[in-house]
Design a protein around this motif. Structure first.
Motif, PDB file in Angstrom:
ATOM      1  N   HIS A   1      41.314  58.099  37.158  1.00 20.26           N
ATOM      2  CA  HIS A   1      40.117  58.646  37.805  1.00 20.26           C
ATOM      3  C   HIS A   1      38.866  58.285  37.016  1.00 20.26           C
ATOM      4  CE1 HIS A   1      37.484  61.341  39.982  1.00 20.26           C
ATOM      5  NE2 HIS A   1      37.182  61.994  38.865  1.00 20.26           N
ATOM      6  N   ASN A   2      38.960  58.363  35.695  1.00 16.82           N
ATOM      7  CA  ASN A   2      37.795  58.053  34.860  1.00 16.82           C
ATOM      8  C   ASN A   2      37.372  56.600  34.982  1.00 16.82           C
ATOM      9  OD1 ASN A   2      37.991  60.678  34.057  1.00 16.82           O
ATOM     10  ND2 ASN A   2      38.278  60.256  31.880  1.00 16.82           N
ATOM     11  N   ALA A   3      38.346  55.672  35.031  1.00 13.49           N
ATOM     12  CA  ALA A   3      38.016  54.252  35.190  1.00 13.49           C
ATOM     13  C   ALA A   3      37.319  54.022  36.523  1.00 13.49           C
ATOM     14  CB  ALA A   3      39.281  53.406  35.083  1.00 13.49           C
ATOM     15  N   ALA A   4      37.784  54.697  37.561  1.00 10.62           N
ATOM     16  CA  ALA A   4      37.152  54.565  38.876  1.00 10.62           C
ATOM     17  C   ALA A   4      35.705  55.049  38.833  1.00 10.62           C
ATOM     18  CB  ALA A   4      37.953  55.351  39.917  1.00 10.62           C
ATOM     19  N   GLN A   5      35.451  56.095  38.078  1.00  7.47           N
ATOM     20  CA  GLN A   5      34.081  56.603  37.955  1.00  7.47           C
ATOM     21  C   GLN A   5      33.176  55.599  37.236  1.00  7.47           C
ATOM     22  OE1 GLN A   5      35.278  60.492  36.183  1.00  7.47           O
ATOM     23  NE2 GLN A   5      33.973  61.384  37.778  1.00  7.47           N
ATOM     24  N   VAL A   6      33.719  54.960  36.187  1.00  6.62           N
ATOM     25  CA  VAL A   6      32.934  53.943  35.480  1.00  6.62           C
ATOM     26  C   VAL A   6      32.615  52.781  36.412  1.00  6.62           C
ATOM     27  CG1 VAL A   6      33.030  52.200  33.653  1.00  6.62           C
ATOM     28  CG2 VAL A   6      33.782  54.525  33.182  1.00  6.62           C
ATOM     29  N   ILE A   7      33.588  52.349  37.178  1.00  4.48           N
ATOM     30  CA  ILE A   7      33.384  51.228  38.092  1.00  4.48           C
ATOM     31  C   ILE A   7      32.299  51.555  39.111  1.00  4.48           C
ATOM     32  CG2 ILE A   7      34.495  49.910  39.947  1.00  4.48           C
ATOM     33  CD1 ILE A   7      37.090  50.092  38.248  1.00  4.48           C
ATOM     34  N   GLU A   8      32.338  52.754  39.653  1.00  4.01           N
ATOM     35  CA  GLU A   8      31.312  53.161  40.625  1.00  4.01           C
ATOM     36  C   GLU A   8      29.941  53.235  39.972  1.00  4.01           C
ATOM     37  OE1 GLU A   8      31.400  53.539  43.971  1.00  4.01           O
ATOM     38  OE2 GLU A   8      33.376  52.615  43.669  1.00  4.01           O
ATOM     39  N   ALA A   9      29.899  53.695  38.731  1.00  5.32           N
ATOM     40  CA  ALA A   9      28.621  53.821  38.033  1.00  5.32           C
ATOM     41  C   ALA A   9      28.005  52.460  37.719  1.00  5.32           C
ATOM     42  CB  ALA A   9      28.816  54.614  36.740  1.00  5.32           C
ATOM     43  N   LEU A  10      28.859  51.438  37.498  1.00  3.44           N
ATOM     44  CA  LEU A  10      28.350  50.127  37.079  1.00  3.44           C
ATOM     45  C   LEU A  10      28.079  49.180  38.237  1.00  3.44           C
ATOM     46  CD1 LEU A  10      30.583  49.452  33.926  1.00  3.44           C
ATOM     47  CD2 LEU A  10      28.174  50.146  33.982  1.00  3.44           C
ATOM     48  N   LYS A  11      28.577  49.486  39.409  1.00  7.84           N
ATOM     49  CA  LYS A  11      28.373  48.585  40.550  1.00  7.84           C
ATOM     50  C   LYS A  11      26.899  48.283  40.827  1.00  7.84           C
ATOM     51  CE  LYS A  11      32.626  49.140  43.236  1.00  7.84           C
ATOM     52  NZ  LYS A  11      33.235  49.736  44.463  1.00  7.84           N
ATOM     53  N   PRO A  12      25.998  49.279  40.824  1.00  4.16           N
ATOM     54  CA  PRO A  12      24.587  48.966  41.081  1.00  4.16           C
ATOM     55  C   PRO A  12      23.970  48.045  40.033  1.00  4.16           C
ATOM     56  CG  PRO A  12      25.010  51.312  41.367  1.00  4.16           C
ATOM     57  CD  PRO A  12      26.227  50.729  40.714  1.00  4.16           C
ATOM     58  N   LEU A  13      24.456  48.133  38.796  1.00  2.00           N
ATOM     59  CA  LEU A  13      23.914  47.318  37.707  1.00  2.00           C
ATOM     60  C   LEU A  13      24.414  45.881  37.784  1.00  2.00           C
ATOM     61  CD1 LEU A  13      22.465  47.147  34.866  1.00  2.00           C
ATOM     62  CD2 LEU A  13      24.703  47.677  33.876  1.00  2.00           C
ATOM     63  N   LEU A  14      25.705  45.692  38.052  1.00  2.00           N
ATOM     64  CA  LEU A  14      26.328  44.382  37.921  1.00  2.00           C
ATOM     65  C   LEU A  14      26.634  43.684  39.238  1.00  2.00           C
ATOM     66  CD1 LEU A  14      28.835  45.335  35.088  1.00  2.00           C
ATOM     67  CD2 LEU A  14      26.712  44.055  34.829  1.00  2.00           C
ATOM     68  N   GLY A  15      26.783  44.414  40.321  1.00  2.00           N
ATOM     69  CA  GLY A  15      27.088  43.791  41.607  1.00  2.00           C
ATOM     70  C   GLY A  15      28.361  42.983  41.552  1.00  2.00           C
ATOM     71  N   GLU A  16      28.273  41.707  41.922  1.00  2.00           N
ATOM     72  CA  GLU A  16      29.461  40.840  41.956  1.00  2.00           C
ATOM     73  C   GLU A  16      29.973  40.485  40.570  1.00  2.00           C
ATOM     74  OE1 GLU A  16      28.478  37.460  44.292  1.00  2.00           O
ATOM     75  OE2 GLU A  16      28.535  38.549  46.200  1.00  2.00           O
ATOM     76  N   ARG A  17      29.237  40.839  39.535  1.00  2.00           N
ATOM     77  CA  ARG A  17      29.703  40.573  38.175  1.00  2.00           C
ATOM     78  C   ARG A  17      30.584  41.708  37.637  1.00  2.00           C
ATOM     79  NH1 ARG A  17      25.484  40.517  34.799  1.00  2.00           N
ATOM     80  NH2 ARG A  17      23.912  41.119  36.335  1.00  2.00           N
ATOM     81  N   LEU A  18      30.947  42.631  38.499  1.00  2.00           N
ATOM     82  CA  LEU A  18      31.990  43.603  38.221  1.00  2.00           C
ATOM     83  C   LEU A  18      33.147  43.279  39.162  1.00  2.00           C
ATOM     84  CD1 LEU A  18      31.682  47.433  37.754  1.00  2.00           C
ATOM     85  CD2 LEU A  18      33.519  46.448  39.110  1.00  2.00           C
ATOM     86  N   VAL A  19      34.293  42.889  38.592  1.00  2.00           N
ATOM     87  CA  VAL A  19      35.376  42.325  39.394  1.00  2.00           C
ATOM     88  C   VAL A  19      36.649  43.160  39.218  1.00  2.00           C
ATOM     89  CG1 VAL A  19      36.745  40.263  39.878  1.00  2.00           C
ATOM     90  CG2 VAL A  19      34.380  40.033  39.070  1.00  2.00           C
ATOM     91  N   THR A  20      37.256  43.524  40.328  1.00  2.00           N
ATOM     92  CA  THR A  20      38.536  44.232  40.289  1.00  2.00           C
ATOM     93  C   THR A  20      39.654  43.426  40.948  1.00  2.00           C
ATOM     94  OG1 THR A  20      37.962  45.395  42.338  1.00  2.00           O
ATOM     95  CG2 THR A  20      37.441  46.510  40.254  1.00  2.00           C
ATOM     96  N   ALA A  21      39.368  42.184  41.320  1.00  2.00           N
ATOM     97  CA  ALA A  21      40.380  41.328  41.946  1.00  2.00           C
ATOM     98  C   ALA A  21      41.561  41.133  41.002  1.00  2.00           C
ATOM     99  CB  ALA A  21      39.769  39.982  42.315  1.00  2.00           C
ATOM    100  N   THR A  22      42.761  41.155  41.556  1.00  2.00           N
ATOM    101  CA  THR A  22      43.976  41.077  40.746  1.00  2.00           C
ATOM    102  C   THR A  22      44.030  39.795  39.914  1.00  2.00           C
ATOM    103  OG1 THR A  22      45.199  42.400  42.360  1.00  2.00           O
ATOM    104  CG2 THR A  22      46.494  41.057  40.833  1.00  2.00           C
ATOM    105  N   ALA A  23      43.675  38.656  40.503  1.00  2.00           N
ATOM    106  CA  ALA A  23      43.771  37.383  39.781  1.00  2.00           C
ATOM    107  C   ALA A  23      42.889  37.379  38.538  1.00  2.00           C
ATOM    108  CB  ALA A  23      43.400  36.227  40.703  1.00  2.00           C
ATOM    109  N   VAL A  24      41.685  37.924  38.662  1.00  2.00           N
ATOM    110  CA  VAL A  24      40.761  37.957  37.515  1.00  2.00           C
ATOM    111  C   VAL A  24      41.269  38.926  36.462  1.00  2.00           C
ATOM    112  CG1 VAL A  24      38.404  38.491  36.793  1.00  2.00           C
ATOM    113  CG2 VAL A  24      38.809  37.285  38.945  1.00  2.00           C
ATOM    114  N   ARG A  25      41.768  40.057  36.891  1.00  2.00           N
ATOM    115  CA  ARG A  25      42.308  41.029  35.945  1.00  2.00           C
ATOM    116  C   ARG A  25      43.537  40.469  35.227  1.00  2.00           C
ATOM    117  NH1 ARG A  25      43.907  45.122  39.668  1.00  2.00           N
ATOM    118  NH2 ARG A  25      44.583  46.377  37.883  1.00  2.00           N
ATOM    119  N   GLU A  26      44.369  39.747  35.946  1.00  2.00           N
ATOM    120  CA  GLU A  26      45.535  39.129  35.308  1.00  2.00           C
ATOM    121  C   GLU A  26      45.123  38.100  34.262  1.00  2.00           C
ATOM    122  OE1 GLU A  26      47.922  37.544  38.451  1.00  2.00           O
ATOM    123  OE2 GLU A  26      49.082  39.410  38.697  1.00  2.00           O
ATOM    124  N   HIS A  27      44.091  37.307  34.576  1.00  2.00           N
ATOM    125  CA  HIS A  27      43.612  36.297  33.627  1.00  2.00           C
ATOM    126  C   HIS A  27      43.159  36.952  32.323  1.00  2.00           C
ATOM    127  CE1 HIS A  27      41.699  32.637  32.151  1.00  2.00           C
ATOM    128  NE2 HIS A  27      40.620  33.360  31.884  1.00  2.00           N
TER     129      HIS A  27
END
Length: 460
Positions: A3-29
């Motif tokens: 839950h906490n990670a989800a909150q951080v992601i929501e908080a950072l979306k306005p700042l980073l936009g597409e430079r915040l990535v949750t796609a599986t391939a990028v996370r695996e890399h």
């Protein structure tokens, strides 16, 4: 995802936009490095461009107690960047600007995502170079974080000697500035070298001031095969004792030479071998080569060959830098389980010989190479990453090598760092009091334990 990670992601979306990535391939890399350690996925990967964005990312992680793991080129060898507790992986890929080059002071100011090859391309026209060369085209931020070195450390030192100053964002989101552009200082604690080698556990490096060096007037490379390992290492010892300022001196065992011949199309004699590099004026380069050739001959060296031809030198050192891939090519689908030992030069030969004997007695194939001028050597064991028995055998061999290094007055890591793999040796090498001091430093700078947790300062 917590839950906490989800909150951080929501908080950072306005700042980073597409430079915040949750796609599986990028996370695996970003879940692994070049080690054999098990991968672990971050909850998201962020790509900041400025120090201010790093501050906001760190503050968000601090607010919600979410781990943050800095990531450079992913070329580390001990699991430093594996997010073993999930959280946010902070990639410095887009922080790749060269801020300033001051030729008169022989220094450069760079963002952490600048790679060594990128910097040296910019320096070429100025007659300057950044010589720290770990082989991989690593980022300078990552190299500083792991206190990297490589083939040229015998002459130019490691990242410890070549970082003059830095800026880092600590766990509270504040920027700490350390060091200066001056060549020396006797003010305050040496915070620069506290962060150099801290492996992302104390903060995120956002800027470095690094030392540059002049390109030598002439460079010559040389190669010499030996009858025995002991003869090769004795040549290195005597070369150092004579005070000959070799630029590089690398040892390769017979398996490494055989692999290099196969992979790089070389026709080197299959024997324990030294690669040298000499730098200076033409007369001084020739004199160095002559002296070392005489030393080598007295220790069973044969067919000492040296050349100033740029293409020949490039081919030789490219073959040396391709060594990792040459070894991997010996067994399809394998990985290399590496060790990284540094001992006093007086103990180098006996440690290498013992390591080679271990490999000979093992069912695994393996090899040893060394940055011999500073006593740093690497054993590599070819393993099937899905075979638990082979991984256990490689770990046993690496542990034996580490135990011998400590008994010789050496260290379990000369340049790869601690990461995950070497934590178990930290107390053996440094003692309880020193490790507890490290933990107090970590707690002071990162009380919530969000900076690359489970690594230096929290375990060991």
């Amino acid at each position: 995802m917590s839950h906490n990670a989800a909150q951080v992601i929501e908080a950072l979306k306005p700042l980073l936009g597409e430079r915040l990535v949750t796609a599986t391939a990028v996370r695996e890399h970003h879940s692994r490095d070049m080690s054999s350690h098990a991968a672990s996925m971050p909850d998201a990967v962020v790509f900041p461009r400025t120090e201010q964005e790093v501050q906001e990312i760190v503050r968000a992680c601090g607010k919600y107690g979410v781990p943050i793991v800095p990531y450079g080129a992913g070329s580390s060898m001990e699991g430093h960047t594996i997010p073993i507790h999930g959280g946010i992986c902070l990639s410095t890929r887009d922080m790749n600007g060269i801020i300033e080059i001051v030729a008169e002071d022989a220094l450069a100011v760079v963002q952490p995502g600048v790679t060594r090859k990128q910097l040296n391309t910019e320096l070429r026209a100025l007659g300057l170079t950044f010589p720290v060369d770990p082989g991989a085209d690593a980022t300078l931020g990552g190299m500083a974080s792991t206190r990297a070195s490589g083939t040229a450390a015998v002459r130019y030192g490691t990242m410890r000697e070549n970082v003059l100053a830095l800026r880092a964002v600590t766990a509270d989101g504040e920027v700490v500035k350390t060091g200066s552009r001056a060549k020396k200082s006797s003010t305050g604690y040496d915070l620069t070298h506290l962060f150099v080698g801290s492996e992302g556990t104390l903060g995120v490096i956002t800027e470095l001031t690094v030392r540059l060096h002049p390109v030598p007037e002439q460079v010559a490379s040389a190669i010499c095969a030996f009858e025995t390992v002991e003869g090769a290492i004795a040549t290195v010892q005597e070369t150092v004792q004579y005070g000959i300022p070799v630029g590089r001196v690398e040892f390769l065992d017979t398996y490494s030479i055989e692999s290099t011949n196969l992979y790089s199309g070389m026709d080197l004699k299959v024997a324990p071998t030294l690669f040298f590099e000499f730098e200076g004026t033409p007369a001084w380069v020739e004199e160095q080569s002559t002296i070392v050739a005489e030393i080598a001959a007295a220790n069973g060296g044969s067919n000492f060959q040296w050349s100033t031809d740029a293409e020949e030198r490039a081919r030789l050192w490219q073959a040396r830098h391709n060594h990792y891939w040459a070894i991997k090519a010996r067994r399809t689908g394998c990985e290399i389980y590496t060790s990284d030992i540094c001992v006093p030069i007086s103990k180098l030969a006996e440690n290498i010989v013992a390591g080679l004997a271990d490999i000979e007695a093992s069912p695994l194939e393996g090899q040893i190479i060394a940055h011999a001028g500073d006593g740093n050597f690497h054993a590599g064991y070819l393993v099937d990453p899905n075979d638990e028995a082979e991984l256990a055998e490689a770990a046993r061999l690496a542990d034996r090598s580490a135990e011998r290094a400590l008994a010789s007055g050496g260290t379990v890591s000369g340049e790869h760092g601690i990461g995950i793999g070497k934590l178990k040796f930290l107390r053996r090498e440094h003692g309880d009091a020193a490790v507890e001091a490290m933990k107090r430093i970590k707690l002071a700078l990162d009380p919530a334990g969000i900076m690359n947790p489970g690594k230096l300062g929290q375990e060991g």
